[in-house]
Design a protein around this motif. Structure first.
Motif, PDB file in Angstrom:
ATOM      1  N   GLY A   1      -5.347   5.093  -8.562  1.00 54.41           N
ATOM      2  CA  GLY A   1      -5.478   5.657  -7.214  1.00 54.41           C
ATOM      3  C   GLY A   1      -6.923   5.997  -6.865  1.00 54.41           C
ATOM      4  N   ILE A   2      -7.670   6.487  -7.852  1.00 56.13           N
ATOM      5  CA  ILE A   2      -9.085   6.808  -7.619  1.00 56.13           C
ATOM      6  C   ILE A   2      -9.879   5.522  -7.429  1.00 56.13           C
ATOM      7  CG2 ILE A   2     -11.161   7.802  -8.649  1.00 56.13           C
ATOM      8  CD1 ILE A   2      -9.222   9.768 -10.138  1.00 56.13           C
ATOM      9  N   ASN A   3      -9.632   4.547  -8.287  1.00 57.39           N
ATOM     10  CA  ASN A   3     -10.371   3.288  -8.181  1.00 57.39           C
ATOM     11  C   ASN A   3     -10.052   2.524  -6.902  1.00 57.39           C
ATOM     12  OD1 ASN A   3     -12.151   3.158 -10.393  1.00 57.39           O
ATOM     13  ND2 ASN A   3     -10.434   2.772 -11.777  1.00 57.39           N
ATOM     14  N   LEU A   4      -8.843   2.717  -6.380  1.00 53.28           N
ATOM     15  CA  LEU A   4      -8.482   2.061  -5.119  1.00 53.28           C
ATOM     16  C   LEU A   4      -8.886   2.913  -3.919  1.00 53.28           C
ATOM     17  CD1 LEU A   4      -4.921   0.615  -5.897  1.00 53.28           C
ATOM     18  CD2 LEU A   4      -7.093  -0.604  -5.775  1.00 53.28           C
ATOM     19  N   GLN A   5      -9.568   4.020  -4.199  1.00 55.97           N
ATOM     20  CA  GLN A   5     -10.019   4.947  -3.149  1.00 55.97           C
ATOM     21  C   GLN A   5      -8.879   5.504  -2.306  1.00 55.97           C
ATOM     22  OE1 GLN A   5     -13.151   2.083  -1.858  1.00 55.97           O
ATOM     23  NE2 GLN A   5     -14.499   3.872  -2.013  1.00 55.97           N
ATOM     24  N   ARG A   6      -7.710   5.663  -2.930  1.00 54.02           N
ATOM     25  CA  ARG A   6      -6.597   6.325  -2.241  1.00 54.02           C
ATOM     26  C   ARG A   6      -6.683   7.825  -2.499  1.00 54.02           C
ATOM     27  NH1 ARG A   6      -5.455   2.592   1.089  1.00 54.02           N
ATOM     28  NH2 ARG A   6      -3.407   3.481   1.552  1.00 54.02           N
ATOM     29  N   ILE A   7      -7.261   8.192  -3.626  1.00 53.46           N
ATOM     30  CA  ILE A   7      -7.386   9.607  -3.996  1.00 53.46           C
ATOM     31  C   ILE A   7      -8.858   9.903  -4.190  1.00 53.46           C
ATOM     32  CG2 ILE A   7      -6.999  11.240  -5.903  1.00 53.46           C
ATOM     33  CD1 ILE A   7      -4.229  10.106  -6.244  1.00 53.46           C
TER      34      ILE A   7
ATOM     35  N   SER B   1       0.825  -1.211   0.000  1.00 55.10           N
ATOM     36  CA  SER B   1       0.000   0.000   0.000  1.00 55.10           C
ATOM     37  C   SER B   1       0.861   1.264   0.000  1.00 55.10           C
ATOM     38  CB  SER B   1      -0.972  -0.003   1.182  1.00 55.10           C
ATOM     39  OG  SER B   1      -0.260   0.108   2.383  1.00 55.10           O
ATOM     40  N   VAL B   2       2.009   1.232   0.679  1.00 54.87           N
ATOM     41  CA  VAL B   2       2.851   2.435   0.684  1.00 54.87           C
ATOM     42  C   VAL B   2       3.404   2.694  -0.715  1.00 54.87           C
ATOM     43  CG1 VAL B   2       4.917   3.521   1.628  1.00 54.87           C
ATOM     44  CG2 VAL B   2       3.459   2.137   3.111  1.00 54.87           C
ATOM     45  N   GLU B   3       3.825   1.621  -1.384  1.00 55.96           N
ATOM     46  CA  GLU B   3       4.358   1.756  -2.739  1.00 55.96           C
ATOM     47  C   GLU B   3       3.291   2.319  -3.677  1.00 55.96           C
ATOM     48  OE1 GLU B   3       6.191  -1.872  -4.163  1.00 55.96           O
ATOM     49  OE2 GLU B   3       5.926  -1.153  -6.217  1.00 55.96           O
ATOM     50  N   ILE B   4       2.066   1.801  -3.542  1.00 53.79           N
ATOM     51  CA  ILE B   4       0.970   2.293  -4.374  1.00 53.79           C
ATOM     52  C   ILE B   4       0.695   3.769  -4.092  1.00 53.79           C
ATOM     53  CG2 ILE B   4      -1.558   2.129  -4.624  1.00 53.79           C
ATOM     54  CD1 ILE B   4      -0.011   0.150  -6.264  1.00 53.79           C
ATOM     55  N   ASP B   5       0.596   4.108  -2.805  1.00 56.77           N
ATOM     56  CA  ASP B   5       0.366   5.519  -2.463  1.00 56.77           C
ATOM     57  C   ASP B   5       1.489   6.390  -3.010  1.00 56.77           C
ATOM     58  OD1 ASP B   5      -2.003   5.097  -1.270  1.00 56.77           O
ATOM     59  OD2 ASP B   5      -1.307   5.314   0.794  1.00 56.77           O
ATOM     60  N   ASP B   6       2.714   5.906  -2.882  1.00 59.37           N
ATOM     61  CA  ASP B   6       3.843   6.672  -3.390  1.00 59.37           C
ATOM     62  C   ASP B   6       3.656   6.946  -4.882  1.00 59.37           C
ATOM     63  OD1 ASP B   6       6.493   7.832  -2.919  1.00 59.37           O
ATOM     64  OD2 ASP B   6       7.226   6.238  -4.212  1.00 59.37           O
ATOM     65  N   LYS B   7       3.300   5.921  -5.622  1.00 56.36           N
ATOM     66  CA  LYS B   7       3.138   6.082  -7.074  1.00 56.36           C
ATOM     67  C   LYS B   7       1.976   7.008  -7.424  1.00 56.36           C
ATOM     68  CE  LYS B   7       4.966   1.558  -8.448  1.00 56.36           C
ATOM     69  NZ  LYS B   7       6.245   1.962  -9.047  1.00 56.36           N
ATOM     70  N   VAL B   8       0.824   6.795  -6.787  1.00 56.56           N
ATOM     71  CA  VAL B   8      -0.356   7.557  -7.222  1.00 56.56           C
ATOM     72  C   VAL B   8      -0.280   9.011  -6.764  1.00 56.56           C
ATOM     73  CG1 VAL B   8      -1.757   5.451  -7.350  1.00 56.56           C
ATOM     74  CG2 VAL B   8      -1.912   6.898  -5.309  1.00 56.56           C
ATOM     75  N   PHE B   9       0.257   9.262  -5.572  1.00 60.01           N
ATOM     76  CA  PHE B   9       0.343  10.658  -5.131  1.00 60.01           C
ATOM     77  C   PHE B   9       1.434  11.415  -5.885  1.00 60.01           C
ATOM     78  CE2 PHE B   9      -2.101   8.959  -1.536  1.00 60.01           C
ATOM     79  CZ  PHE B   9      -3.130   9.904  -1.509  1.00 60.01           C
TER      80      PHE B   9
ATOM     81  N   LEU C   1       9.367  20.317  -6.151  1.00 60.28           N
ATOM     82  CA  LEU C   1       8.571  20.674  -4.974  1.00 60.28           C
ATOM     83  C   LEU C   1       7.370  19.747  -4.831  1.00 60.28           C
ATOM     84  CD1 LEU C   1       7.927  22.486  -2.569  1.00 60.28           C
ATOM     85  CD2 LEU C   1       6.873  24.129  -4.143  1.00 60.28           C
ATOM     86  N   ALA C   2       6.712  19.468  -5.954  1.00 64.05           N
ATOM     87  CA  ALA C   2       5.525  18.605  -5.917  1.00 64.05           C
ATOM     88  C   ALA C   2       5.873  17.204  -5.419  1.00 64.05           C
ATOM     89  CB  ALA C   2       4.893  18.539  -7.307  1.00 64.05           C
ATOM     90  N   LEU C   3       6.989  16.672  -5.866  1.00 62.81           N
ATOM     91  CA  LEU C   3       7.386  15.321  -5.433  1.00 62.81           C
ATOM     92  C   LEU C   3       7.749  15.315  -3.948  1.00 62.81           C
ATOM     93  CD1 LEU C   3       9.436  14.018  -8.491  1.00 62.81           C
ATOM     94  CD2 LEU C   3       7.156  13.307  -7.746  1.00 62.81           C
ATOM     95  N   LEU C   4       8.459  16.345  -3.509  1.00 62.58           N
ATOM     96  CA  LEU C   4       8.829  16.411  -2.089  1.00 62.58           C
ATOM     97  C   LEU C   4       7.584  16.505  -1.207  1.00 62.58           C
ATOM     98  CD1 LEU C   4      11.847  18.858  -2.417  1.00 62.58           C
ATOM     99  CD2 LEU C   4      11.974  16.502  -1.600  1.00 62.58           C
ATOM    100  N   ARG C   5       6.539  17.112  -1.737  1.00 64.09           N
ATOM    101  CA  ARG C   5       5.310  17.285  -0.963  1.00 64.09           C
ATOM    102  C   ARG C   5       4.373  16.092  -1.048  1.00 64.09           C
ATOM    103  NH1 ARG C   5       3.600  23.510  -2.460  1.00 64.09           N
ATOM    104  NH2 ARG C   5       4.431  24.449  -0.571  1.00 64.09           N
ATOM    105  N   SER C   6       4.692  15.133  -1.912  1.00 63.77           N
ATOM    106  CA  SER C   6       3.704  14.068  -2.114  1.00 63.77           C
ATOM    107  C   SER C   6       4.262  12.656  -2.009  1.00 63.77           C
ATOM    108  CB  SER C   6       3.038  14.250  -3.476  1.00 63.77           C
ATOM    109  OG  SER C   6       3.996  14.077  -4.487  1.00 63.77           O
ATOM    110  N   ALA C   7       5.579  12.511  -2.088  1.00 62.60           N
ATOM    111  CA  ALA C   7       6.145  11.152  -2.065  1.00 62.60           C
ATOM    112  C   ALA C   7       5.816  10.457  -0.746  1.00 62.60           C
ATOM    113  CB  ALA C   7       7.655  11.206  -2.265  1.00 62.60           C
ATOM    114  N   ARG C   8       5.630   9.174  -0.822  1.00 63.41           N
ATOM    115  CA  ARG C   8       5.418   8.336   0.371  1.00 63.41           C
ATOM    116  C   ARG C   8       6.673   7.555   0.704  1.00 63.41           C
ATOM    117  NH1 ARG C   8       1.394  11.759  -0.131  1.00 63.41           N
ATOM    118  NH2 ARG C   8      -0.417  11.185   1.129  1.00 63.41           N
ATOM    119  N   ARG C   9       7.627   7.580  -0.195  1.00 65.43           N
ATOM    120  CA  ARG C   9       8.938   6.971   0.022  1.00 65.43           C
ATOM    121  C   ARG C   9       9.958   7.853  -0.653  1.00 65.43           C
ATOM    122  NH1 ARG C   9       8.169   0.601  -1.121  1.00 65.43           N
ATOM    123  NH2 ARG C   9       7.244   0.115   0.889  1.00 65.43           N
ATOM    124  N   LEU C  10      11.015   8.143   0.058  1.00 66.47           N
ATOM    125  CA  LEU C  10      11.997   9.055  -0.504  1.00 66.47           C
ATOM    126  C   LEU C  10      13.382   8.604  -0.056  1.00 66.47           C
ATOM    127  CD1 LEU C  10      11.738  11.595  -2.233  1.00 66.47           C
ATOM    128  CD2 LEU C  10      11.618  12.939  -0.139  1.00 66.47           C
TER     129      LEU C  10
END
Lengths: 360, 360
Positions: free
Chosen positions: A297-303, A262-270, B273-282
């Motif tokens: 991300g929308i379909n997985l309800q993360r966004i 889930s963290v990897e997915i969130d990382d990708k979609v955000f 800036l956008a990536l720094l504000r949104s990444a879940r893994r860095l």
């Protein structure tokens, strides 16, 4: 209705609704027909081609097939308008690029289009949002019946409808769905779905049909066999066996991703959403890849701050011809325009995406 | 003052102010000294090393060198605390990793630190924000004088101060600046600056001194020659010739980028800036690259919602030991902790960055 009007409108099939819309972008049904007593297109003289184009145009426009049907003379249209029609899936790339007399008639809501003088004299399609194959099939049958009241189609009692390419002979029917399979790609199981489809004698293609790669996360899956089978059987098999099986693979892969990564997915979609909201230059390929992740991300309800309809629209209006056409229209330029340098298009695309997605 | 207190504080040199702070992150002056009558460290017995460590600790703490001086017994500290000191540039990586008796004394504002039993018995440094070489030089001279009232340093009338490595003999002085040169990298002109520095017999290193690559956009430039030159000459040459020349290259490159590639620059800095504000893994490397672009964006006045001090702080607290230490402290864990798996650290780092930069 003009092409310029289309540029700003959303086709019905992009509404992001309909059954199984988490995976099925759209359902398409197509019938191939040819006028009786006329040679197939590639055997016609130029004069015969023009006659067919003129006759079909007249018949279609007076047949009252749907609300707000309009006709575009594709042979007379500029390259940008032809590309725009292809991006909207109203004509094929081949039809856009051909040289002979040809056209397309489109219904006001774009659910329905008839190409005149594509490979066959008539190629009609119904395109609907999500999994609406039965509705699409009923709609196209109604259109077909209405047309047959006015023109005779080439038909053999032994083979069925005759078509330029033998693979279409019989029903002349092709059914296809556009699927979004991002989780299968992320989990490396895409081959499984591709093989399953091929085992079922289906064709797998990219976003723009024949001759395009199954690039990115979008796949058009269609039947290959039309001869010797009833139309209803083809549709039913598609509906009840083929699509549910692939859909099931994708949904299982999504569940597994959510459960284990889930963290990897969130990382990708955000990250994807952030880039779409902030880029100052965005090439078409990158946009497609980012929108695909956003859609996941929308379909997985993360966004939840962006809806599916917006994403589906952006897939369309972010295409090169749409970007250029919208830009020209904003500057009050109608009619044919010179091709835009890709870097400039990438800047305008990025601007459109930022605006639509509430970026900075 | 404890190391845990440090974790949350910002060193003076990170304030992002001071002359030329658009390019010069910090100025550092270092003096190497050895106790008279004692062998150089690597010739010492373990007992002598301990004697030196104890004696210098006592003398430094009672010399009243600056406000809030505290001592850390580096030999007794855990690996995380040693890494933390190195990330804050208070000790060298070599000093962190050594095995023998050793320590470091640090002033409350961290502008000043004395390593005990590094390569030399005494290595004192002053570290200041921006280009503050003269102030740093005055400060370290005062410290040096105060210490010499209490201990005799090994000195030869012919050579000057004696040091373990011949390159430090004479003044024992090394001056260095940490430069941020992102535009030279982007324009492909970095070699020009590197060659210019080498022509002036300067050493170029990465962010953490000797033995580290000049990776990313940060470069530490220092003098090589200490023998036969007056301390003031070394400082003046650095101040008036060397740094202005490289600074000038970088500023010209920034102007050129803004003039000819402003969209490309905006694309890079707003994406960063956008990536720094949104990444879940860095990961650490990616963070450094993104913060470097963000810093460029602020200095070019393309981004005004984040200030330089915040970015400089994030360079520090995003380092591995800082991330892990802050995380442990939040959970109320003091003292040595087991090393954290990199993926977990990357998640916490991403969270810290999102919080500090107002991300989602």
């Amino acid at each position: 209705m003009t092409l310029s009007d289309l540029t700003h409108r959303t086709s019905e099939w992009l509404r992001g609704v309909g059954p199984m819309h988490d995976v099925v972008i759209s359902s398409r049904v197509r019938l191939a027909r040819n006028l009786a007593g006329m040679p197939f297109l590639r055997k016609c003289t130029a004069q015969q081609q023009q006659e067919i184009a003129d006759r079909l145009r007249t018949e279609i426009l007076s047949a009252n097939l749907a609300e707000g049907v309009f006709h575009v003379d594709v042979a007379a249209a500029g390259p940008l308008d032809r590309a725009l029609l292809a991006e909207r899936h109203l004509i094929s790339r081949q039809h856009a690029d051909a040289k002979h007399p040809r056209g397309v008639a489109v219904s006001g809501d774009e659910t329905f289009a008839v190409m005149i003088n594509e490979e066959d004299h008539v190629r009609m399609q119904v395109l609907r949002s999500g999994m609406q194959m039965r509705d699409a099939f009923e709609q196209i049958n109604a259109v077909d019946d209405r047309l047959e009241e006015r023109v005779d189609f080439a038909y053999s009692n032994r083979y069925g409808y005759l078509t330029a390419c033998p693979t279409n002979v019989g029903t002349g029917l092709r059914v296809s769905v556009m699927l979004h399979l991002p989780a299968l790609r992320l989990t490396g199981e895409l081959d499984k779905a591709v093989h399953a489809a091929r085992d079922m004698r289906l064709a797998i293609r990219g976003l723009y049909g024949e001759g395009t790669d199954a690039s990115g996360d979008f796949f058009q899956i269609s039947n290959q066999i039309t001869l010797g089978r009833a139309e209803e059987d083809i549709v039913e098999e598609f509906l009840t066996q083929i699509v549910p099986e692939i859909l099931n693979y994708e949904r299982k892969a999504r569940e597994a991703l959510l459960k284990h990564n889930s963290v990897e997915i969130d990382d990708k979609v955000f990250r994807a959403l952030a880039l779409l909201r902030s880029a100052r230059r965005l090439a078409s390929d990158e946009m497609m890849a980012l929108l695909s992740l956003l859609r996941l991300g929308i379909n997985l309800q993360r966004i939840d701050e962006v809806d599916l309809k917006t994403v589906n629209e952006l897939f369309l209006i972010g295409q090169p011809a749409h970007v250029q056409k919208m830009h020209a229209l904003r500057r009050g330029l109608e009619g044919p325009t010179a091709a835009m340098p890709p870097e400039e298009r990438d800047e305008i695309r990025a601007e459109v995406l930022r605006q639509r997605l509430g970026g900075t």
